[in-house]
Design a protein around this motif. Structure first.
Motif, PDB file in Angstrom:
ATOM      1  N   ALA A  27      58.072  92.956 -27.274  1.00 47.93           N
ATOM      2  CA  ALA A  27      58.862  93.471 -26.161  1.00 47.93           C
ATOM      3  C   ALA A  27      57.959  94.394 -25.357  1.00 47.93           C
ATOM      4  CB  ALA A  27      60.087  94.220 -26.665  1.00 47.93           C
ATOM      5  N   THR A  28      57.833  94.109 -24.063  1.00 51.92           N
ATOM      6  CA  THR A  28      56.942  94.866 -23.199  1.00 51.92           C
ATOM      7  C   THR A  28      57.699  95.338 -21.964  1.00 51.92           C
ATOM      8  OG1 THR A  28      55.193  93.348 -23.884  1.00 51.92           O
ATOM      9  CG2 THR A  28      54.717  94.791 -22.018  1.00 51.92           C
ATOM     10  N   VAL A  29      57.746  96.638 -21.756  1.00 53.90           N
ATOM     11  CA  VAL A  29      58.408  97.200 -20.582  1.00 53.90           C
ATOM     12  C   VAL A  29      57.481  97.052 -19.379  1.00 53.90           C
ATOM     13  CG1 VAL A  29      59.342  99.311 -19.548  1.00 53.90           C
ATOM     14  CG2 VAL A  29      59.719  98.838 -21.977  1.00 53.90           C
ATOM     15  N   LYS A  30      58.035  96.584 -18.260  1.00 54.53           N
ATOM     16  CA  LYS A  30      57.259  96.487 -17.021  1.00 54.53           C
ATOM     17  C   LYS A  30      56.971  97.898 -16.521  1.00 54.53           C
ATOM     18  CE  LYS A  30      59.457  92.280 -15.262  1.00 54.53           C
ATOM     19  NZ  LYS A  30      60.197  91.725 -14.104  1.00 54.53           N
ATOM     20  N   SER A  31      55.706  98.226 -16.382  1.00 55.52           N
ATOM     21  CA  SER A  31      55.354  99.570 -15.921  1.00 55.52           C
ATOM     22  C   SER A  31      55.864  99.822 -14.501  1.00 55.52           C
ATOM     23  CB  SER A  31      53.847  99.790 -15.994  1.00 55.52           C
ATOM     24  OG  SER A  31      53.172  98.841 -15.197  1.00 55.52           O
ATOM     25  N   SER A  32      56.026  98.760 -13.725  1.00 53.05           N
ATOM     26  CA  SER A  32      56.457  98.902 -12.338  1.00 53.05           C
ATOM     27  C   SER A  32      57.907  99.346 -12.202  1.00 53.05           C
ATOM     28  CB  SER A  32      56.247  97.581 -11.590  1.00 53.05           C
ATOM     29  OG  SER A  32      56.968  96.538 -12.230  1.00 53.05           O
ATOM     30  N   VAL A  33      58.714  99.253 -13.258  1.00 57.32           N
ATOM     31  CA  VAL A  33      60.121  99.639 -13.161  1.00 57.32           C
ATOM     32  C   VAL A  33      60.396 101.039 -13.687  1.00 57.32           C
ATOM     33  CG1 VAL A  33      60.914  97.241 -13.325  1.00 57.32           C
ATOM     34  CG2 VAL A  33      60.847  98.662 -15.377  1.00 57.32           C
ATOM     35  N   LEU A  34      59.413 101.674 -14.295  1.00 58.17           N
ATOM     36  CA  LEU A  34      59.642 102.975 -14.924  1.00 58.17           C
ATOM     37  C   LEU A  34      60.154 104.024 -13.938  1.00 58.17           C
ATOM     38  CD1 LEU A  34      56.643 103.127 -17.401  1.00 58.17           C
ATOM     39  CD2 LEU A  34      59.049 102.648 -17.905  1.00 58.17           C
ATOM     40  N   GLU A  35      59.559 104.102 -12.775  1.00 54.05           N
ATOM     41  CA  GLU A  35      59.986 105.085 -11.776  1.00 54.05           C
ATOM     42  C   GLU A  35      61.402 104.792 -11.283  1.00 54.05           C
ATOM     43  OE1 GLU A  35      58.663 106.830  -7.438  1.00 54.05           O
ATOM     44  OE2 GLU A  35      57.173 105.767  -8.623  1.00 54.05           O
ATOM     45  N   VAL A  36      61.712 103.516 -11.082  1.00 50.72           N
ATOM     46  CA  VAL A  36      63.050 103.127 -10.620  1.00 50.72           C
ATOM     47  C   VAL A  36      64.091 103.513 -11.670  1.00 50.72           C
ATOM     48  CG1 VAL A  36      64.537 101.181 -10.008  1.00 50.72           C
ATOM     49  CG2 VAL A  36      62.195 101.257  -9.165  1.00 50.72           C
ATOM     50  N   VAL A  37      63.823 103.216 -12.942  1.00 51.99           N
ATOM     51  CA  VAL A  37      64.751 103.565 -14.017  1.00 51.99           C
ATOM     52  C   VAL A  37      64.937 105.076 -14.081  1.00 51.99           C
ATOM     53  CG1 VAL A  37      65.102 103.564 -16.526  1.00 51.99           C
ATOM     54  CG2 VAL A  37      64.316 101.493 -15.384  1.00 51.99           C
ATOM     55  N   SER A  38      63.850 105.810 -13.980  1.00 47.85           N
ATOM     56  CA  SER A  38      63.922 107.273 -14.015  1.00 47.85           C
ATOM     57  C   SER A  38      64.792 107.809 -12.890  1.00 47.85           C
ATOM     58  CB  SER A  38      62.507 107.850 -13.924  1.00 47.85           C
ATOM     59  OG  SER A  38      62.554 109.242 -13.943  1.00 47.85           O
ATOM     60  N   GLU A  39      64.612 107.304 -11.696  1.00 49.82           N
ATOM     61  CA  GLU A  39      65.412 107.747 -10.552  1.00 49.82           C
ATOM     62  C   GLU A  39      66.882 107.367 -10.720  1.00 49.82           C
ATOM     63  OE1 GLU A  39      64.727 109.677  -7.726  1.00 49.82           O
ATOM     64  OE2 GLU A  39      63.014 110.124  -9.015  1.00 49.82           O
ATOM     65  N   MET A  40      67.126 106.164 -11.222  1.00 49.35           N
ATOM     66  CA  MET A  40      68.512 105.724 -11.388  1.00 49.35           C
ATOM     67  C   MET A  40      69.257 106.589 -12.403  1.00 49.35           C
ATOM     68  SD  MET A  40      68.406 101.610 -11.138  1.00 49.35           S
ATOM     69  CE  MET A  40      70.182 101.471 -10.988  1.00 49.35           C
ATOM     70  N   THR A  41      68.579 106.989 -13.473  1.00 52.12           N
ATOM     71  CA  THR A  41      69.260 107.789 -14.488  1.00 52.12           C
ATOM     72  C   THR A  41      69.594 109.194 -13.978  1.00 52.12           C
ATOM     73  OG1 THR A  41      67.159 108.446 -15.510  1.00 52.12           O
ATOM     74  CG2 THR A  41      68.303 106.540 -16.457  1.00 52.12           C
ATOM     75  N   LYS A  42      68.933 109.624 -12.912  1.00 52.50           N
ATOM     76  CA  LYS A  42      69.255 110.925 -12.315  1.00 52.50           C
ATOM     77  C   LYS A  42      70.601 110.880 -11.595  1.00 52.50           C
ATOM     78  CE  LYS A  42      64.480 112.336 -11.446  1.00 52.50           C
ATOM     79  NZ  LYS A  42      63.493 112.568 -10.377  1.00 52.50           N
TER      80      LYS A  42
END
Length: 147
Positions: free
Chosen positions: A28-43
């Motif tokens: 299982a590999t997390v796309k590094s390109s989505v990390l910022e989007v996920v972080s912003e969404m959780t805010k």
């Protein structure tokens, strides 16, 4: 995207590099390109991640990958909001029961079936089809948020 109170999101092909439950049996590999989007969404959103897996080991692989990517610390996501099931119908049932303001998925059948129940949907696809008036399409999560 005007973020509502609750957002559900598929993992395969959206957050993870892998596209099938079978691939999760190996890695299982997390796309590094989505990390910022996920972080912003959780805010701003009550975010739930969900996926169908074939076994408990695949589930642990996904949780470990999310943890190693920092999603639970810097991203602000809570492990209890990562949901697993064994079928596509199970994932569709999760979404339906959670009644999110937004749902993000790459499965066209689930997107189509839930379009009448979920206010906003984002379909991750390489096609430019419009499934319903409340369904947006994008080739990736990160592209949808940068346009």
């Amino acid at each position: 995207m005007e973020c509502g109170k609750k957002v559900t999101r598929q993992l395969l092909g959206v957050i993870l590099e892998e596209n099938t439950p079978e691939e999760l049996q190996n890695q299982a590999t997390v796309k590094s390109s989505v990390l910022e989007v996920v972080s912003e969404m959780t805010k701003y959103c009550n975010l739930y991640l969900m996926e169908g897996v074939l076994d408990d080991e695949s589930q642990m692989r996904v949780l470990t990958a999310l943890e190693n990517a920092g999603i639970f610390t810097s991203g602000g996501l809570v492990k209890d909001k990562v949901l697993f099931c064994s079928t596509e119908n199970g994932r569709m049932s999760f979404v339906w029961q959670l009644e999110p303001d937004w749902d993000i998925d790459s499965n066209p059948e689930i997107t189509s079936q839930l379009a009448r129940f979920i206010r906003h949907r984002l379909h991750i696809t390489t096609k430019t089809e419009r499934i319903a008036s409340n369904v947006h399409s994008s080739s990736s999560l990160e592209l949808f948020f940068t346009v």
